[in-house]
Design an enzyme around this catalytic site. Sequence first.
Site, PDB file in Angstrom:
ATOM      1  N   LYS A  22       0.827  -1.188   0.051  1.00 43.63           N
ATOM      2  CA  LYS A  22       0.109  -0.091  -0.150  1.00 43.63           C
ATOM      3  C   LYS A  22       0.816   1.217   0.042  1.00 43.63           C
ATOM      4  O   LYS A  22       0.614   2.299  -0.785  1.00 43.63           O
ATOM      5  CB  LYS A  22      -0.792   0.184   1.142  1.00 43.63           C
ATOM      6  CG  LYS A  22      -1.472   1.387   1.613  1.00 43.63           C
ATOM      7  CD  LYS A  22      -2.423   1.367   2.560  1.00 43.63           C
ATOM      8  CE  LYS A  22      -1.654   1.378   3.982  1.00 43.63           C
ATOM      9  NZ  LYS A  22      -1.368   2.898   4.397  1.00 43.63           N
ATOM     10  N   ASN A  23       1.804   1.112   0.826  1.00 43.55           N
ATOM     11  CA  ASN A  23       2.923   2.311   1.111  1.00 43.55           C
ATOM     12  C   ASN A  23       3.646   2.802   0.005  1.00 43.55           C
ATOM     13  O   ASN A  23       4.307   3.727  -0.234  1.00 43.55           O
ATOM     14  CB  ASN A  23       3.367   2.466   2.574  1.00 43.55           C
ATOM     15  CG  ASN A  23       2.177   2.620   3.537  1.00 43.55           C
ATOM     16  OD1 ASN A  23       1.024   2.838   3.326  1.00 43.55           O
ATOM     17  ND2 ASN A  23       2.666   2.246   4.679  1.00 43.55           N
ATOM     18  N   CYS A 116      -5.510  12.922  12.882  1.00 42.31           N
ATOM     19  CA  CYS A 116      -5.596  11.435  12.766  1.00 42.31           C
ATOM     20  C   CYS A 116      -6.024  10.760  13.867  1.00 42.31           C
ATOM     21  O   CYS A 116      -6.105  11.408  15.096  1.00 42.31           O
ATOM     22  CB  CYS A 116      -4.093  11.022  12.236  1.00 42.31           C
ATOM     23  SG  CYS A 116      -3.776   9.282  12.637  1.00 42.31           S
ATOM     24  N   ARG A 121      -0.195  14.521  12.987  1.00 39.29           N
ATOM     25  CA  ARG A 121       0.506  14.209  12.035  1.00 39.29           C
ATOM     26  C   ARG A 121       0.981  15.425  11.172  1.00 39.29           C
ATOM     27  O   ARG A 121       0.284  15.403  10.152  1.00 39.29           O
ATOM     28  CB  ARG A 121      -0.171  12.902  11.220  1.00 39.29           C
ATOM     29  CG  ARG A 121      -0.127  11.632  12.302  1.00 39.29           C
ATOM     30  CD  ARG A 121      -0.630  10.423  11.375  1.00 39.29           C
ATOM     31  NE  ARG A 121       0.176   9.762  10.421  1.00 39.29           N
ATOM     32  CZ  ARG A 121      -0.167   9.010   9.343  1.00 39.29           C
ATOM     33  NH1 ARG A 121      -1.217   8.510   9.529  1.00 39.29           N
ATOM     34  NH2 ARG A 121       0.626   8.748   8.768  1.00 39.29           N
ATOM     35  N   ASP A 304       4.639   0.516  12.146  1.00 33.59           N
ATOM     36  CA  ASP A 304       3.358  -0.003  11.665  1.00 33.59           C
ATOM     37  C   ASP A 304       3.085  -1.667  11.964  1.00 33.59           C
ATOM     38  O   ASP A 304       2.199  -2.184  11.486  1.00 33.59           O
ATOM     39  CB  ASP A 304       3.421  -0.048   9.960  1.00 33.59           C
ATOM     40  CG  ASP A 304       3.191   1.304   9.702  1.00 33.59           C
ATOM     41  OD1 ASP A 304       3.329   1.347   8.426  1.00 33.59           O
ATOM     42  OD2 ASP A 304       2.966   2.304  10.305  1.00 33.59           O
ATOM     43  N   ARG A 396      -8.245  -0.989   4.580  1.00 26.85           N
ATOM     44  CA  ARG A 396      -7.476   0.264   4.122  1.00 26.85           C
ATOM     45  C   ARG A 396      -6.336  -0.413   3.728  1.00 26.85           C
ATOM     46  O   ARG A 396      -5.581   0.327   2.900  1.00 26.85           O
ATOM     47  CB  ARG A 396      -7.544   1.384   5.029  1.00 26.85           C
ATOM     48  CG  ARG A 396      -8.742   2.092   5.398  1.00 26.85           C
ATOM     49  CD  ARG A 396      -8.150   3.548   6.161  1.00 26.85           C
ATOM     50  NE  ARG A 396      -7.226   4.331   5.558  1.00 26.85           N
ATOM     51  CZ  ARG A 396      -7.034   5.530   5.789  1.00 26.85           C
ATOM     52  NH1 ARG A 396      -7.336   5.812   7.127  1.00 26.85           N
ATOM     53  NH2 ARG A 396      -6.230   6.092   5.102  1.00 26.85           N
TER      54      ARG A 396
HETATM   55  C1  EPZ Z   1       4.265   6.791   6.345  1.00 27.17           C
HETATM   56  O1  EPZ Z   1       3.512   7.765   6.809  1.00 27.17           O
HETATM   57  C2  EPZ Z   1       3.182   5.472   6.407  1.00 27.17           C
HETATM   58  N1  EPZ Z   1       2.180   5.913   5.450  1.00 27.17           N
HETATM   59  C3  EPZ Z   1       2.872   5.344   7.805  1.00 27.17           C
HETATM   60  O2  EPZ Z   1       1.952   3.972   7.752  1.00 27.17           O
HETATM   61  C4  EPZ Z   1       3.804   4.563   8.666  1.00 27.17           C
HETATM   62  O3  EPZ Z   1       3.375   4.719   9.876  1.00 27.17           O
HETATM   63  C5  EPZ Z   1       4.756   6.447   8.687  1.00 27.17           C
HETATM   64  O4  EPZ Z   1       5.059   6.482   7.074  1.00 27.17           O
HETATM   65  C6  EPZ Z   1       6.238   6.030   9.307  1.00 27.17           C
HETATM   66  O5  EPZ Z   1       6.872   4.756   8.960  1.00 27.17           O
HETATM   67  C7  EPZ Z   1       2.238   5.523   4.156  1.00 27.17           C
HETATM   68  O6  EPZ Z   1       3.294   5.628   3.535  1.00 27.17           O
HETATM   69  C8  EPZ Z   1       0.985   6.115   3.286  1.00 27.17           C
HETATM   70  P1  EPZ Z   1       6.461  10.365   8.480  1.00 27.17           P
HETATM   71  P2  EPZ Z   1       3.917   9.457   6.734  1.00 27.17           P
HETATM   72  O7  EPZ Z   1       6.280  11.439   7.481  1.00 27.17           O
HETATM   73  O8  EPZ Z   1       4.658   9.498   5.578  1.00 27.17           O
HETATM   74  C9  EPZ Z   1       6.902  13.428  11.666  1.00 27.17           C
HETATM   75  C10 EPZ Z   1       0.079   2.776   7.962  1.00 27.17           C
HETATM   76  O9  EPZ Z   1      -0.299   2.085   8.844  1.00 27.17           O
HETATM   77  N2  EPZ Z   1       6.574  14.436  10.668  1.00 27.17           N
HETATM   78  O10 EPZ Z   1       7.580   9.409   8.048  1.00 27.17           O
HETATM   79  O11 EPZ Z   1       2.760  10.368   7.240  1.00 27.17           O
HETATM   80  C11 EPZ Z   1       5.481  12.785  11.902  1.00 27.17           C
HETATM   81  O12 EPZ Z   1       4.704  13.313  13.082  1.00 27.17           O
HETATM   82  C12 EPZ Z   1       0.639   4.012   7.900  1.00 27.17           C
HETATM   83  O13 EPZ Z   1       0.161   2.028   6.662  1.00 27.17           O
HETATM   84  C13 EPZ Z   1       6.573  15.885  11.069  1.00 27.17           C
HETATM   85  O14 EPZ Z   1       6.734  16.236  12.072  1.00 27.17           O
HETATM   86  O15 EPZ Z   1       4.952   9.249   8.053  1.00 27.17           O
HETATM   87  C14 EPZ Z   1       5.917  11.356  12.895  1.00 27.17           C
HETATM   88  O16 EPZ Z   1       6.288  11.711  14.133  1.00 27.17           O
HETATM   89  C15 EPZ Z   1       0.211   4.669   9.031  1.00 27.17           C
HETATM   90  N3  EPZ Z   1       6.443  16.778   9.915  1.00 27.17           N
HETATM   91  C16 EPZ Z   1       7.228  11.428  11.775  1.00 27.17           C
HETATM   92  O17 EPZ Z   1       7.641  12.446  11.226  1.00 27.17           O
HETATM   93  C17 EPZ Z   1       5.942  16.298   8.484  1.00 27.17           C
HETATM   94  O18 EPZ Z   1       5.778  17.049   7.721  1.00 27.17           O
HETATM   95  C18 EPZ Z   1       7.124  10.156  10.839  1.00 27.17           C
HETATM   96  O19 EPZ Z   1       6.138  10.659   9.900  1.00 27.17           O
HETATM   97  C19 EPZ Z   1       6.020  14.751   8.499  1.00 27.17           C
HETATM   98  C20 EPZ Z   1       6.191  14.085   9.483  1.00 27.17           C
END
Ligand code: EPZ
Length: 421
Positions: A22-23, A116, A121, A304, A396
């Site tokens: 998915k991701n 969320c 997030r 995850d 999802r």
């Molecule tokens: C991706 O989300 C995945 N989703 C998530 O999987 C996964 O949990 C996450 O990466 C971490 O591995 C998809 O790929 C669609 P991040 P993403 O940006 O890109 C902070 C699932 O269950 N952050 O790496 O949204 C954030 O708050 C989903 O399949 C900022 O502060 O995650 C977090 O603490 C849920 N500012 C950390 O970085 C930003 O602009 C990691 O988030 C972006 C992120």
Amino acid sequence: MDKFVIDGGIPLQGAVEISGSKNAALPIMAACLLAPGEYRLENVPLLRDVRTMAHLLRIIGAKVELRDGILWVDTSRADFPEAPYELVKTMRASIYVLGPLLARFGKARVSLPGGCAWGPRPVNLHLKGMEALGARLDLEQGYINARAKKLEGAAIKLDVSSVGATGNIMMAATLAGGITTIENAAEEPEIVNLAEFLKAMGAKISGIGTRILSIEGVPELQPANFRVIPDRIEAGTFLVAGIITGGRVTIRGCVPDHLRDVLAKLEQAGAKIYRESDSITAQTAGPIHPTDVTTAVYPGYPTDMQAQWIALMSLAAGGSVVTDVIYPDRFTHVPELQRLGADIVMKGNSAYIRGVQRLKGAPVMSTDLRASASLVLASLAAEGQSDVLRVYHIDRGYQEIEKKLQILGARIRREDDGKLY
Ligand code: EPZ
């Protein structure tokens, strides 16, 4: 609304095929906006989130069709660079169209994702990245309005190694003038798969799979055909299903390397793990050993898989601690696991788990995708019947999970509980 009815206590046995990731599929679909034309994408999972992204691409003007398991995306006529709130609020990954729209059309209007299920997030790193590439952004009515005559390469250092921000900035940078570097970039396999897709379209990217990505902008890209990688989180979930039920499960069509840390933890927990080139077998070998986990960015233990690990540790022979440093609030599954008899105490972003002899079936409520997976795993191990409600969450990210579990001998069925919400 659908629920799962599960009669637990049966050791799972057998083999299942893992679906596409998915991701990886979601950003790859968004990247098809970068160059007008037709794309042939293989191994795209049939999931609710993929349908949502397809719907978003259609709103933007693309044609998206699923034929014989192949996803065809035609962005020749895409001309409406907007992602509406109605869609973005149902799937945060919609933000992935921001970079491609800005790069191709010089403008984009994308709704901010909002809250969320488990806490904040933010997308500030996505926005900072677009501004660093020269875009002007303003916020109006909850929408990001982004404009840039021509994006220009820049040196960008991410405060957090964000998967989403790395993907979005990398996509935008492929058509920017000059060179963009992304420091503290995400190394997740899904980002590597996206970068490989962009290269297949003619992008110039180096440092793929490392913390420093370098993208040399090109005047234009071409459509490409591509295969999405297997889903490592679905794979990990099925391996835990085998061990939590005291069974033996083989997952086929996966990339064992993508699960290195999960497999190491399963071995520490006492499982026997057999790796082949594209399959893994997890075999129960005695009691579950209490094994602490702290989540981390790839190649560390994935957040995850955090909820699934707590479910497993609920039946361990002793105490363990599971800490989530990526999403400190991602513990909405804990009160529901306690309803099944798990002994868990929360302190900050750590769950202190004291293993119990057995879990007992009960009605439980899904709150988000991975939380619902942990409830299904715990219910499969629990004595008696459990009803896992609101399984639209699990749809999802897991393709027909109940059918795959039935192949492994689980007594699980999907039922409409007649409720609207
Ligand atoms: C991706 O989300 C995945 N989703 C998530 O999987 C996964 O949990 C996450 O990466 C971490 O591995 C998809 O790929 C669609 P991040 P993403 O940006 O890109 C902070 C699932 O269950 N952050 O790496 O949204 C954030 O708050 C989903 O399949 C900022 O502060 O995650 C977090 O603490 C849920 N500012 C950390 O970085 C930003 O602009 C990691 O988030 C972006 C992120």
